[in-house]
Design an enzyme around this catalytic site. Structure first.
Site, PDB file in Angstrom:
ATOM      1  N   TYR A  49       0.830  -1.197   0.000  1.00  0.00           N
ATOM      2  CA  TYR A  49       0.000   0.000   0.000  1.00  0.00           C
ATOM      3  C   TYR A  49       0.872   1.257   0.000  1.00  0.00           C
ATOM      4  O   TYR A  49       0.633   2.192  -0.756  1.00  0.00           O
ATOM      5  CB  TYR A  49      -0.906  -0.017   1.228  1.00  0.00           C
ATOM      6  CG  TYR A  49      -1.887   1.131   1.293  1.00  0.00           C
ATOM      7  CD1 TYR A  49      -3.085   1.093   0.581  1.00  0.00           C
ATOM      8  CD2 TYR A  49      -1.618   2.262   2.066  1.00  0.00           C
ATOM      9  CE1 TYR A  49      -3.986   2.144   0.639  1.00  0.00           C
ATOM     10  CE2 TYR A  49      -2.509   3.318   2.127  1.00  0.00           C
ATOM     11  CZ  TYR A  49      -3.698   3.256   1.414  1.00  0.00           C
ATOM     12  OH  TYR A  49      -4.585   4.299   1.463  1.00  0.00           O
ATOM     13  N   SER A  50       1.888   1.278   0.845  1.00  0.00           N
ATOM     14  CA  SER A  50       2.774   2.441   0.907  1.00  0.00           C
ATOM     15  C   SER A  50       3.463   2.680  -0.430  1.00  0.00           C
ATOM     16  O   SER A  50       3.562   3.822  -0.902  1.00  0.00           O
ATOM     17  CB  SER A  50       3.824   2.249   2.003  1.00  0.00           C
ATOM     18  OG  SER A  50       3.218   2.129   3.271  1.00  0.00           O
TER      19      SER A  50
END
Length: 256
Positions: free
Chosen positions: A161-162
């Site tokens: 996600y990051s």
């Protein structure tokens, strides 16, 4: 034209991905309130009678709904071709569809990584490229990505996600650098900690939830309605000189 008139979206068409609930629903309703007709897309959008359809049509705007699994490239390319064929004039594109998978980095397997990167980054590149092409031909258009606080920070147990949200930030700037001179505005909104399905695990963790709230100057979790104003601004002529901006809507988190 008065400054308030510049925020109006009367008669325009907005395509909002991930519009069935959460931030996407809040943005779609806000755009409809400003005058836009809505094309809503979600992997699980009901064929009829969805909350988003009810809210948009109650405002007197037209509504079309589509399903698309943004984790599958073929679904994305097929959807893009269909929506452009049926709706050749899209004024506003909101790239909001996304997913999150929580696993420590050492346990974050390839399948999780691929799903998140495809959904949050690759599919948004494809959709923007194809819909943006028609905007370039007309010499006008507004594109809004949903970034994240993790566009700036690394996060914990969410490496895919990051990485995807860091990529969204750079993709926003990359498109803006090429398309600003062609009349197309490309910007992003970076939400803070918001009361949605994506943050349920955090809100249910009493320790993490307490530490998050202690850092937010506003003292509360955000709500989907908090993003309507930012979205209308970036979708309207009021933002005509704004390009490549990542507008943080986070209750003051990044200011700490």
């Amino acid at each position: 034209m008065s400054v308030l008139d510049r925020f109006k979206l009367t008669g325009q068409t907005a395509l909002v991905t991930g519009a069935r609930r959460g931030i996407g629903l809040g943005i779609a309703v806000a755009l409809a309130e400003a005058g836009a007709n809505i094309i809503a897309v979600s992997a699980s959008l009901e064929s009829a009678g969805s909350d988003i359809e009810k809210e948009v049509t109650a405002l007197g705007r037209s509504f079309k709904g589509y399903r698309c699994d943004f984790s599958k490239r073929r679904d994305v390319t097929d959807f893009t071709a269909q929506v452009l064929n049926e709706n050749p004039h899209i004024d506003i594109l909101v790239n909001n569809a996304g997913t999150i998978r929580r696993k420590p980095a050492a346990e974050h397997d390839d399948a999780l990584w691929d799903e998140v990167i495809e959904t949050n980054l690759s599919s948004q590149f494809v959709l923007t490229r194809e819909i943006g092409r028609s905007m370039i031909e007309r010499g006008s258009g507004k594109i809004i990505f949903t970034a994240s606080l993790l566009t700036y920070q690394g996060g914990i147990t969410v490496p895919g996600y990051s990485a995807s949200k860091g990529g969204v930030g750079q993709l926003t700037k990359s498109f803006a650098n090429e398309w600003a001179r062609k009349g197309v505005n490309v910007n992003a909104i970076a939400p803070g900690y918001v009361d949605t399905d994506n943050t349920e695990a955090l809100r249910n963790d009493s320790v993490r939830s307490k530490s998050i709230l202690e850092r937010i100057p506003a003292g509360r979790w955000g709500t989907p309605a908090d993003f309507g104003g930012a979205a209308v601004f970036l979708a309207s002529s009021a933002s005509d000189y704004v390009h490549g901006e990542i507008l943080t809507v986070d209750g003051g988190w990044m200011g700490r």
